[in-house]
Design a protein around this motif. Structure first.
Motif, PDB file in Angstrom:
ATOM      1  N   PRO A   8     168.487  92.040 123.413  1.00 46.01           N
ATOM      2  CA  PRO A   8     166.820  91.929 124.103  1.00 46.01           C
ATOM      3  C   PRO A   8     167.055  90.945 125.022  1.00 46.01           C
ATOM      4  O   PRO A   8     166.651  89.634 125.495  1.00 46.01           O
ATOM      5  CB  PRO A   8     166.129  91.415 123.017  1.00 46.01           C
ATOM      6  CG  PRO A   8     167.032  90.614 121.913  1.00 46.01           C
ATOM      7  CD  PRO A   8     168.478  91.357 122.208  1.00 46.01           C
ATOM      8  N   ARG A  11     162.947  90.776 130.281  1.00 42.62           N
ATOM      9  CA  ARG A  11     161.427  90.276 130.249  1.00 42.62           C
ATOM     10  C   ARG A  11     160.957  91.054 131.172  1.00 42.62           C
ATOM     11  O   ARG A  11     161.052  90.962 132.314  1.00 42.62           O
ATOM     12  CB  ARG A  11     161.169  89.044 130.183  1.00 42.62           C
ATOM     13  CG  ARG A  11     161.985  88.276 128.998  1.00 42.62           C
ATOM     14  CD  ARG A  11     162.085  86.559 128.941  1.00 42.62           C
ATOM     15  NE  ARG A  11     162.674  86.190 127.915  1.00 42.62           N
ATOM     16  CZ  ARG A  11     162.888  84.897 127.844  1.00 42.62           C
ATOM     17  NH1 ARG A  11     162.029  83.962 128.559  1.00 42.62           N
ATOM     18  NH2 ARG A  11     163.428  84.331 126.768  1.00 42.62           N
ATOM     19  N   GLY A  21     151.192  92.998 125.237  1.00 40.48           N
ATOM     20  CA  GLY A  21     151.587  91.866 124.514  1.00 40.48           C
ATOM     21  C   GLY A  21     150.487  90.671 124.035  1.00 40.48           C
ATOM     22  O   GLY A  21     150.545  89.971 123.258  1.00 40.48           O
ATOM     23  N   SER A  23     150.316  87.967 125.265  1.00 43.16           N
ATOM     24  CA  SER A  23     150.969  86.582 125.216  1.00 43.16           C
ATOM     25  C   SER A  23     151.526  85.982 126.303  1.00 43.16           C
ATOM     26  O   SER A  23     150.979  86.047 127.291  1.00 43.16           O
ATOM     27  CB  SER A  23     151.905  86.583 123.922  1.00 43.16           C
ATOM     28  OG  SER A  23     152.870  87.455 124.266  1.00 43.16           O
ATOM     29  N   ALA A  27     156.720  91.381 127.870  1.00 45.27           N
ATOM     30  CA  ALA A  27     157.206  92.147 126.846  1.00 45.27           C
ATOM     31  C   ALA A  27     158.781  92.314 127.072  1.00 45.27           C
ATOM     32  O   ALA A  27     159.321  92.466 128.179  1.00 45.27           O
ATOM     33  CB  ALA A  27     156.680  93.344 126.718  1.00 45.27           C
ATOM     34  N   ASN A  29     161.488  95.152 126.140  1.00 39.80           N
ATOM     35  CA  ASN A  29     161.686  96.259 125.741  1.00 39.80           C
ATOM     36  C   ASN A  29     163.306  96.556 125.436  1.00 39.80           C
ATOM     37  O   ASN A  29     164.113  96.311 126.197  1.00 39.80           O
ATOM     38  CB  ASN A  29     161.177  97.436 126.399  1.00 39.80           C
ATOM     39  CG  ASN A  29     159.542  97.405 126.259  1.00 39.80           C
ATOM     40  OD1 ASN A  29     158.924  97.036 125.411  1.00 39.80           O
ATOM     41  ND2 ASN A  29     159.268  97.545 127.543  1.00 39.80           N
ATOM     42  N   SER A  69     149.921  95.144 116.434  1.00 39.29           N
ATOM     43  CA  SER A  69     151.353  94.864 116.924  1.00 39.29           C
ATOM     44  C   SER A  69     151.548  96.095 117.684  1.00 39.29           C
ATOM     45  O   SER A  69     151.342  97.402 117.389  1.00 39.29           O
ATOM     46  CB  SER A  69     152.076  94.616 115.804  1.00 39.29           C
ATOM     47  OG  SER A  69     151.865  93.551 115.088  1.00 39.29           O
ATOM     48  N   HIS A  85     159.691  97.509 121.111  1.00 39.97           N
ATOM     49  CA  HIS A  85     159.549  96.178 121.428  1.00 39.97           C
ATOM     50  C   HIS A  85     160.213  95.418 120.462  1.00 39.97           C
ATOM     51  O   HIS A  85     160.176  95.188 119.357  1.00 39.97           O
ATOM     52  CB  HIS A  85     157.800  95.657 121.403  1.00 39.97           C
ATOM     53  CG  HIS A  85     156.997  96.380 122.489  1.00 39.97           C
ATOM     54  ND1 HIS A  85     156.665  95.405 123.369  1.00 39.97           N
ATOM     55  CD2 HIS A  85     156.776  97.753 122.541  1.00 39.97           C
ATOM     56  CE1 HIS A  85     155.786  96.468 124.121  1.00 39.97           C
ATOM     57  NE2 HIS A  85     155.928  97.794 123.841  1.00 39.97           N
ATOM     58  N   ALA A  86     160.920  94.280 121.321  1.00 42.24           N
ATOM     59  CA  ALA A  86     161.810  93.542 120.339  1.00 42.24           C
ATOM     60  C   ALA A  86     161.159  92.616 119.447  1.00 42.24           C
ATOM     61  O   ALA A  86     161.602  92.417 118.212  1.00 42.24           O
ATOM     62  CB  ALA A  86     162.695  92.485 121.330  1.00 42.24           C
ATOM     63  N   GLY A  87     159.898  92.226 119.618  1.00 41.82           N
ATOM     64  CA  GLY A  87     159.107  91.343 118.924  1.00 41.82           C
ATOM     65  C   GLY A  87     158.461  91.999 117.674  1.00 41.82           C
ATOM     66  O   GLY A  87     158.060  91.400 116.688  1.00 41.82           O
ATOM     67  N   ALA A  88     158.652  93.441 117.615  1.00 38.95           N
ATOM     68  CA  ALA A  88     158.210  94.408 116.377  1.00 38.95           C
ATOM     69  C   ALA A  88     159.122  94.380 115.547  1.00 38.95           C
ATOM     70  O   ALA A  88     159.184  95.134 114.542  1.00 38.95           O
ATOM     71  CB  ALA A  88     157.743  95.504 117.114  1.00 38.95           C
ATOM     72  N   ASP A  90     162.057  93.877 112.687  1.00 36.40           N
ATOM     73  CA  ASP A  90     162.014  92.647 111.796  1.00 36.40           C
ATOM     74  C   ASP A  90     163.659  92.277 111.554  1.00 36.40           C
ATOM     75  O   ASP A  90     163.963  91.355 110.732  1.00 36.40           O
ATOM     76  CB  ASP A  90     161.664  93.210 110.332  1.00 36.40           C
ATOM     77  CG  ASP A  90     160.049  93.491 110.473  1.00 36.40           C
ATOM     78  OD1 ASP A  90     159.567  92.624 111.092  1.00 36.40           O
ATOM     79  OD2 ASP A  90     159.502  94.161 109.990  1.00 36.40           O
TER      80      ASP A  90
END
Length: 142
Positions: A8, A11, A21, A23, A27, A29, A69, A85-88, A90
């Motif tokens: 990842p 940005r 996002g 935030s 994001a 990707n 999300s 998305h990297a944030g999604a 786990d």
């Protein structure tokens, strides 16, 4: 899903990524093989198409209708690819050797973008694709 490009490293600060996002202004990707995607609970998934220059984008931004999300982007112009998305994700992701900051022309004024060693900046798109960046750093997983 399966990915040969799991780092990842990039940005995106475009207005669409910032807003979906909701935030820190960007994001992250990744790139994966669309035919490897397995969805559990597909009924909880929604799709959003951003408006770009007054027209709906063909890119589909998939999100969870239960929690909001954002999960991935898929674009019919590149049907074999999917951009989670990297944030999604786990499962653990590897730490990239550098971070590319792209679409800085569109970042919000209040966002401070890291600078210095390990940070590369682009006003729009970077010089290399996600696949080419991984290959150039010896990180592409065959």
């Amino acid at each position: 899903m399966d990915s040969k490009t799991p780092y990842p490293y990039m940005r995106c600060y475009c207005s669409i990524c910032r807003k979906v996002g909701g935030s820190g202004g960007y994001a992250i990707n990744l790139l994966a093989e669309a035919n490897s995607l397995e969805i559990l609970g597909a009924d909880a998934k929604g799709v959003y198409s951003a408006v770009v220059d007054g027209k709906a984008s063909p890119a589909e931004r998939h999100f969870c209708k239960s929690c909001g999300s954002h999960l991935w982007l898929w674009d019919p112009r590149w049907p074999d690819l999917i951009h989670p998305h990297a944030g999604a994700i786990d499962t653990p992701l590897p730490t990239p050797p550098e971070t590319l900051h792209m679409m800085l022309e569109f970042k919000a004024d209040w966002i401070v973008v890291p600078d210095g060693p390990g940070h590369v900046h682009f006003q729009r798109y970077p010089d290399l694709s996600i696949e080419d960046w991984h290959k150039s750093h010896g990180l592409y997983e065959d």
